[in-house]
Design an enzyme around this catalytic site. Structure first.
Site, PDB file in Angstrom:
ATOM      1  N   HIS A  83      -0.519 -14.374  17.417  1.00  0.00           N
ATOM      2  CA  HIS A  83      -0.412 -15.750  16.898  1.00  0.00           C
ATOM      3  C   HIS A  83       1.066 -15.760  16.353  1.00  0.00           C
ATOM      4  CE1 HIS A  83      -4.577 -16.869  17.043  1.00  0.00           C
ATOM      5  NE2 HIS A  83      -4.949 -15.507  16.653  1.00  0.00           N
ATOM      6  N   TYR A  89     -11.349  -9.127  22.052  1.00  0.00           N
ATOM      7  CA  TYR A  89     -12.566  -9.289  21.102  1.00  0.00           C
ATOM      8  C   TYR A  89     -13.474 -10.297  21.337  1.00  0.00           C
ATOM      9  CZ  TYR A  89      -9.770 -12.730  18.611  1.00  0.00           C
ATOM     10  OH  TYR A  89      -9.084 -13.989  18.526  1.00  0.00           O
ATOM     11  N   HIS A  95      -3.785 -11.367  22.285  1.00  0.00           N
ATOM     12  CA  HIS A  95      -2.897 -12.138  22.136  1.00  0.00           C
ATOM     13  C   HIS A  95      -2.035 -11.942  20.618  1.00  0.00           C
ATOM     14  CE1 HIS A  95      -6.633 -13.818  20.470  1.00  0.00           C
ATOM     15  NE2 HIS A  95      -6.044 -14.208  19.560  1.00  0.00           N
ATOM     16  N   ARG A  99     -11.866 -12.935  24.008  1.00  0.00           N
ATOM     17  CA  ARG A  99     -10.538 -13.526  23.838  1.00  0.00           C
ATOM     18  C   ARG A  99      -9.498 -12.614  24.528  1.00  0.00           C
ATOM     19  NH1 ARG A  99      -7.980 -16.801  20.932  1.00  0.00           N
ATOM     20  NH2 ARG A  99      -7.070 -17.165  22.820  1.00  0.00           N
ATOM     21  N   TYR A 104      -9.496  -8.075  13.330  1.00  0.00           N
ATOM     22  CA  TYR A 104      -8.689  -8.267  12.455  1.00  0.00           C
ATOM     23  C   TYR A 104      -9.132  -7.888  11.210  1.00  0.00           C
ATOM     24  CZ  TYR A 104      -7.106 -12.176  15.453  1.00  0.00           C
ATOM     25  OH  TYR A 104      -6.531 -13.018  16.423  1.00  0.00           O
TER      26      TYR A 104
END
Length: 239
Positions: A160, A145, A158, A155, A106
């Site tokens: 959000h 990640y 995905h 994870r 991110y």
């Protein structure tokens, strides 16, 4: 005269993710210790925020172009329809998305694991649903990640999603996964949702939405309430 919005239909409690899920370690720290209190709707909640549809432009829905360049990774088109509990389209609602880049990182100061940052990918976008409740984003497929919840924890890929109604109290947040992800088995966020509802968080590969020589297509419909509702984070009381 002010007309109050209709109440949402409730969901089956058996399909709700528990607020405290032992395998998801941080839920024990943020689970409410007292019964939740349902606050009444007041004038400010019913008349705001003014989202300003004209402020949301077509470029806001293309995450692949930012800072004067083009993001690295597999281009994808994510599209779908926002529906109410009776599966009627929900028009003119604001959708916001955020995600990791193709390396699983991110653009956030709190994300410091040693994966490369993409200078041309900010990882955020927004759009409004049209008159038929339809939306579409162009982005790149995010990478997995590590996140430290348990040994060798990763994870799954995905995206959000945040959806706004006509007031701050009508915000809903969920996650969209990709089909056949090999990391589902060890992800406590995904597995905290009962079996009957997990599939509603997984997008469907959509060959018809795939663009020749450009991007793969995935469909993700979002149902706000009712027995077919998409699972949302920290869902409120059903009344």
């Amino acid at each position: 005269m002010i007309h109050l919005p209709p109440r949402y239909r409730g969901k089956d409690d058996a399909e709700e993710a528990p607020l405290d899920f032992a395998d998801y370690r941080t839920t024990s720290l943020r689970t409410p210790r007292q019964p939740l209190t349902l606050l009444p709707q007041r004038l400010t909640e019913l008349t705001g925020p003014v989202l300003g549809e004209e402020r949301v432009t077509a470029t806001d829905a293309d995450l692949t172009l930012a800072n004067g360049g083009e993001a690295s990774g597999q281009r994808i088109v994510v599209h779908g329809q926002v529906l109410d509990s009776d599966r009627r389209p929900v028009p003119n609602t604001l959708l916001e998305v955020w995600q990791a880049n193709s390396a699983g990182r991110y653009r956030h100061q709190g994300d410091q694991w040693p994966a490369p940052l993409d200078p041309f990918f900010n990882g955020v976008g927004r759009t409004m649903t049209d008159a038929q409740g339809r939306y579409s984003f162009t982005t790149i497929k995010p990478g997995a990640y590590p996140w430290g919840n348990h040994h060798n924890a990763w994870r799954p890929a995905h995206i959000h999603f945040s959806l706004f109604g006509r007031a701050f109290t009508q915000r809903l947040v969920t996650q969209m996964y990709f089909p056949d992800d090999p990391l589902f088995f060890q992800d406590p966020i995904y597995n905290s949702v009962p079996d009957g509802a997990r599939q509603r968080m997984i997008s469907v590969f959509d060959y018809e939405a795939t663009t020749d020589n450009w991007a793969l297509g995935f469909r993700f419909d979002i149902v706000l309430r009712g027995h077919d509702a998409t699972p949302f984070e920290e869902d409120d009381h059903d009344d």
